[in-house]
Design a protein around this motif. Structure first.
Motif, short mmCIF file in Angstrom:
data_model
loop_
_atom_site.label_atom_id
_atom_site.label_comp_id
_atom_site.label_asym_id
_atom_site.label_seq_id
_atom_site.Cartn_x
_atom_site.Cartn_y
_atom_site.Cartn_z
N ASN A 1 -2.52 -7.24 14.99
CA ASN A 1 -1.56 -6.19 15.33
C ASN A 1 -1.28 -5.30 14.11
O ASN A 1 -0.17 -4.80 13.96
N VAL A 2 -2.29 -5.13 13.28
CA VAL A 2 -2.11 -4.30 12.08
C VAL A 2 -3.26 -3.29 11.95
O VAL A 2 -4.37 -3.54 12.41
N LEU A 3 -2.93 -2.17 11.33
CA LEU A 3 -3.96 -1.18 11.00
C LEU A 3 -3.77 -0.79 9.54
O LEU A 3 -2.73 -0.25 9.16
N PHE A 4 -4.78 -1.10 8.72
CA PHE A 4 -4.70 -0.69 7.31
C PHE A 4 -5.23 0.74 7.18
O PHE A 4 -6.40 1.00 7.47
N VAL A 5 -4.34 1.65 6.76
CA VAL A 5 -4.74 3.03 6.51
C VAL A 5 -4.99 3.18 5.00
O VAL A 5 -5.80 3.99 4.56
N ASN A 6 -4.28 2.36 4.22
CA ASN A 6 -4.42 2.38 2.76
C ASN A 6 -4.76 0.98 2.26
O ASN A 6 -4.53 0.00 2.97
N ASP A 7 -5.23 0.92 1.03
CA ASP A 7 -5.39 -0.38 0.37
C ASP A 7 -4.00 -0.97 0.15
O ASP A 7 -3.01 -0.24 0.08
N PHE A 8 -3.92 -2.31 0.04
CA PHE A 8 -2.60 -2.91 -0.17
C PHE A 8 -2.41 -3.24 -1.66
O PHE A 8 -3.13 -4.09 -2.20
N PRO A 9 -1.41 -2.61 -2.30
CA PRO A 9 -1.24 -2.77 -3.75
C PRO A 9 -0.38 -3.98 -4.08
O PRO A 9 0.62 -3.87 -4.79
N GLY A 10 -0.73 -5.15 -3.58
CA GLY A 10 0.07 -6.35 -3.81
C GLY A 10 -0.72 -7.56 -3.37
O GLY A 10 -1.95 -7.56 -3.40
N ILE A 11 0.02 -8.58 -2.91
CA ILE A 11 -0.65 -9.83 -2.54
C ILE A 11 -0.55 -10.06 -1.03
O ILE A 11 0.55 -10.00 -0.46
N VAL A 12 -1.69 -10.27 -0.41
CA VAL A 12 -1.73 -10.59 1.02
C VAL A 12 -1.81 -12.11 1.16
O VAL A 12 -2.70 -12.75 0.58
N LEU A 13 -0.86 -12.68 1.90
CA LEU A 13 -0.83 -14.13 2.15
C LEU A 13 -1.34 -14.36 3.56
O LEU A 13 -0.70 -13.93 4.53
N VAL A 14 -2.50 -14.96 3.70
CA VAL A 14 -3.04 -15.22 5.04
C VAL A 14 -2.57 -16.60 5.47
O VAL A 14 -2.88 -17.61 4.83
N MET A 15 -1.79 -16.62 6.56
CA MET A 15 -1.10 -17.84 6.97
C MET A 15 -2.04 -18.81 7.69
O MET A 15 -2.56 -18.48 8.74
N ARG A 16 -2.26 -19.97 7.07
CA ARG A 16 -3.17 -20.97 7.67
C ARG A 16 -2.48 -22.32 7.89
O ARG A 16 -3.17 -23.31 8.15
N LEU A 17 -1.12 -22.38 7.73
CA LEU A 17 -0.43 -23.67 7.89
C LEU A 17 -0.69 -24.22 9.30
O LEU A 17 -0.54 -23.49 10.29
N GLN A 18 -1.07 -25.49 9.39
CA GLN A 18 -1.43 -26.08 10.68
C GLN A 18 -0.52 -27.25 11.03
O GLN A 18 0.06 -27.87 10.16
N GLY A 19 -0.44 -27.56 12.31
CA GLY A 19 0.27 -28.75 12.77
C GLY A 19 1.18 -28.46 13.95
O GLY A 19 1.85 -27.43 13.98
#
Ligand code: FAD
Ligand code: EPU
Length: 342
Positions: free
Chosen positions: A66-84
């Motif tokens: 549900n996202v559209l990147f129009v620009n580069d992201f000048p920071g840290i992207v945390l990709v959520m992989r927590l499971q359970g």
């Protein structure tokens, strides 16, 4: 890959200048200054600390549907992989990185009912409360007991009750908060052991012709309906509905019907307000199947923007702007994007 930021040793798993293309369903090229896939809570805390120490903005991604990147992201992207997933009777505690559709399937296999109308919605359990996902007459908010988050501003874990989440149509307190403030860690859902599916939504009711159905049958019907309407992002980049369905006054609908008597509308909780399908407005304005370079409007659904293969975020964004301007001009209705534009 590793390097140095602000004199600090970088974290394990941190990638510098990472491509985001494979991390979103639109599949457009963009890069993040840093990206880390988060599998454990301790790793998440370290990544947030790293961001704070280096004054970097944070962005959480689930499956990027549900996202559209129009620009580069000048920071840290945390990709959520927590499971359970933990089950206690009819209560489920679901880690944020669990795939939503697999959760729906699993809950049915456990004879826990309610989520069947929300089958096949892409994304993670943690992404689901952000916009209070909804489909076929049901919204997530019906099942939410609590949402556990990490508040990066206060540097502490917090629990939001369903009421505190302040859910609305494709909306929540999390969506309105400054970007990166709340990291959803866990979703607590209360399902039901009664197989009593919701069949009120028109096209679903039509499929069962007023006859009773089981949750499993509704699950199958919803999957079939969705597959017939929406493009599979693995084959054609997209983010589902690009805009929300606008909510307009009864008086406005009545005045539009003088010119377009066939204008569809759906009731809301407020008798004076009606929901109008953005897809109808866009199709009537001639957008279905329109192409602008590598960006296009899906041939089978006027509300779905697609990446024909090599679209840039900007191309898609400009197409969306052109579409919303034409709807404003023709119908006097301002469309709001549903997709998070970054
Ligand atoms: P992402 O796209 O990764 O992120 C979306 C937003 O949520 C971003 O702002 C992100 O920062 C934030 N976010 C994600 N995870 C977290 C987290 N753990 N903590 C804090 N913030 C977070 N939506 C519907 O409601 N109904 C539909 O029927 C529907 N159909 C779709 C069909 C298709 C083909 C596609 C591609 C999308 C569809 N969507 C639909 C939209 C999408 O599936 C949902 O919005 C989904 O919940 C997004 O989850 P995600 O994990 O991919 O989130
Ligand atoms: N229509 C058109 N032209 C089209 C497509 C649809 O005129 O090209 C009209 C028809 O009148 C149809 C009406 O629009 O009856 C509604 O279309 P559809 O049933 O496809 O639903 P939608 O309003 O476009 C919404 C959600 C979807 C959700 C479905 C099913 C929004 C913004 N979108 O779509 O959610 O899956 O209903 O409940 O509320 C998403 O959020 O990404 C998403 C896909």
């Amino acid at each position: 890959m590793s390097g140095d930021a602000g004199g600090e040793q970088l974290l394990e798993g941190l990638v510098e200048h990472a491509s985001l293309k494979a991390f979103t369903s639109f599949g457009v090229e963009a890069s993040a200054q840093y990206l880390i896939q988060v599998y454990e809570l301790a790793q998440l805390r370290q990544a947030i600390e790293f961001a704070r120490d280096n004054r970097l903005p944070c962005l959480v991604l689930g499956e990027g549907s549900n996202v559209l990147f129009v620009n580069d992201f000048p920071g840290i992207v945390l990709v959520m992989r927590l499971q359970g997933i933990v089950r206690e009777g009819e209560l489920l505690r679901v880690a944020a990185g669990e795939n939503w559709h697999r959760l729906v399937e699993w809950s049915l296999s456990q004879e826990l009912f309610g989520l069947e109308n929300l089958a096949l919605i892409p994304g993670t359990a943690g992404g689901a409360p952000i916009q209070n996902i909804g489909a076929y007459g049901v919204e997530l908010m019906r099942f939410v007991e609590r949402v556990r988050v990490y508040d990066t501003q206060r540097a502490e874990e917090r629990c939001f009750s369903a009421e505190e989440c302040d859910f609305g149509y494709r909306d929540s307190v999390f969506k309105r908060a400054p970007r990166g403030r709340f990291v959803v860690l866990e979703l607590e859902l209360r399902l039901s052991d009664k197989d009593c599916p919701e069949l009120g939504y028109g096209p679903l009711a039509a499929m069962f012709e007023g006859k009773p159905a089981t949750a499993r049958q509704v699950f199958d019907a919803v999957c079939a309906l969705r597959r017939s309407k929406l493009p599979d992002p693995r084959l054609l980049g997209n983010a589902g509905s690009f805009f929300k369905n606008p909510i307009v006054s009864l008086a406005k609908v009545q005045s539009l019907r003088e010119r377009w008597p066939e204008l569809p509308s759906y009731p809301t909780e407020d008798a004076e307000l009606l929901k109008v399908p953005a897809a109808w407005l866009l199709e009537t304005a001639g957008w279905k199947g329109a192409v602008r370079g590598q960006a296009a409007v899906h041939e089978a659904h006027a509300l779905v923007l697609v990446n024909l293969g090599a679209a840039t975020g900007e191309e898609l964004f400009l197409l969306a702007q052109e579409m919303s301007s034409s709807v404003l001009q023709r119908f006097g209705i301002a469309l709001q994007p549903e997709v998070q534009i970054l």
